[in-house]
Write an enzyme that holds these catalytic residues in place. Sequence first.
Site, short mmCIF file in Angstrom:
data_model
loop_
_atom_site.label_atom_id
_atom_site.label_comp_id
_atom_site.label_asym_id
_atom_site.label_seq_id
_atom_site.Cartn_x
_atom_site.Cartn_y
_atom_site.Cartn_z
N GLU A 88 -5.44 4.84 1.99
CA GLU A 88 -4.06 4.11 1.39
C GLU A 88 -3.98 4.42 3.13
OE1 GLU A 88 -4.48 2.51 -0.48
OE2 GLU A 88 -5.49 2.88 -2.41
N TYR A 115 -2.18 -2.57 8.36
CA TYR A 115 -1.16 -3.75 8.02
C TYR A 115 0.09 -3.27 8.90
CZ TYR A 115 -3.36 -4.79 3.58
OH TYR A 115 -4.30 -5.15 3.20
N GLU A 123 -3.88 -3.31 -7.54
CA GLU A 123 -5.17 -3.18 -6.99
C GLU A 123 -5.54 -4.04 -7.75
OE1 GLU A 123 -5.51 0.70 -4.21
OE2 GLU A 123 -6.14 1.02 -6.73
N HIS A 152 -5.08 1.69 5.43
CA HIS A 152 -4.83 0.78 5.08
C HIS A 152 -3.43 -0.04 5.64
CE1 HIS A 152 -7.60 0.37 1.21
NE2 HIS A 152 -8.16 0.21 2.74
N HIS A 192 -11.29 2.28 -5.45
CA HIS A 192 -10.55 2.36 -5.24
C HIS A 192 -10.53 2.51 -7.14
CE1 HIS A 192 -8.52 3.04 -1.77
NE2 HIS A 192 -9.98 3.65 -1.94
N ASP A 223 0.80 -1.40 -0.14
CA ASP A 223 -0.52 0.29 0.10
C ASP A 223 0.39 1.34 -0.44
OD1 ASP A 223 -2.92 -0.08 -0.18
OD2 ASP A 223 -2.46 -1.66 1.22
N GLU A 234 -10.57 -1.51 -1.87
CA GLU A 234 -9.87 -1.72 -3.25
C GLU A 234 -10.77 -1.91 -4.12
OE1 GLU A 234 -7.11 -0.67 -2.98
OE2 GLU A 234 -6.13 -0.81 -1.73
#
Length: 319
Positions: free
Chosen positions: A86, A93, A161, A89, A198, A55, A195
């Site tokens: 993003e 993570y 993506e 994300h 997006h 990401d 995603e």
Amino acid sequence: MRYPQFYEMYRDAIRNTWTVEEVDFAPDVQDLALKLGPAEKHLVQRLVAFFATGDSIVANNLVLNLYRHINAPEARMYLSRQLFEEALHVQFYLTLLDAYLPDPAERARAFAAVENIPSIRAKAEFCFRWIDSIHALERLETPADRRRFLLNLACFAACIEGLFFFAAFAYVYYLRSRGLLHGLASGTNWVFRDESAHMAFAMAVLKTAREEEPTLCDAAWAADVDRMLDEAVAVEYAFAEDVLSGGMAGLSLKDMREYLDYVADQRRVQLGLKAKTGAKNPFPFMDLQDVQELTNFFERRVSAYQVGVEGEVAFDEAF
């Protein structure tokens, strides 16, 4: 407002806000300690290593290339929101890394995956090659410049993506189908939804550009996109060979190749090209991937809530 569809996409994104703090990783920690064998742990380690950098690569392209050249105000509103997502994300993570890899040395190795793990390095090099291909373009002055930009956008949407992350989601949902790592699956539901949005936005930008200047996406452009998708499938399949090197019941390399071909065909159709392989989705567990309306038996809450209520609310209407 010239492009109201982009504004509506922005509004939809605002209504679908989630936070990392809502994801509970405690069951995952128990699974890692008690339920996962060596093959599953290797799969998870590779996934974590990919997520640690994936990401961030997407966010770089968003800031350095897409926002610079997609200059309609409504579209830039969406891109600004996408950058927030993003970042969310990345936070997800990073939190995942903290939960799964409490040892600082292990976390450092995960962050160094681009240099140390060949299958992840190949994916990163593929991404950087396309991101860097238009980095020097200050303005899209000529049709050739705009064609190069649309190739970058197609790679971003369809390959990075739309293929690399969708393959990663398949591994997550495979583990979910075995009753493992529910926290990861719960958070991935939200990431998957983001995603997908997006990708839909990028595809809409491509469609709009093609309608406004049809000569940009000619036969040569289509051939370049086709080769790009073939390369992306090859790179992702090499990652699958690494991820599944320990063997995995219910998740074979043959099926993973068919799934990658299936996803690539879906992206071709979205880009206005013809499907190439005719592959089918071999994974029944992927039928659960878009769980936006129902709570799964192992989840604590619905992942498709919307923030805010618009308009008047009344409870005296006849049903």
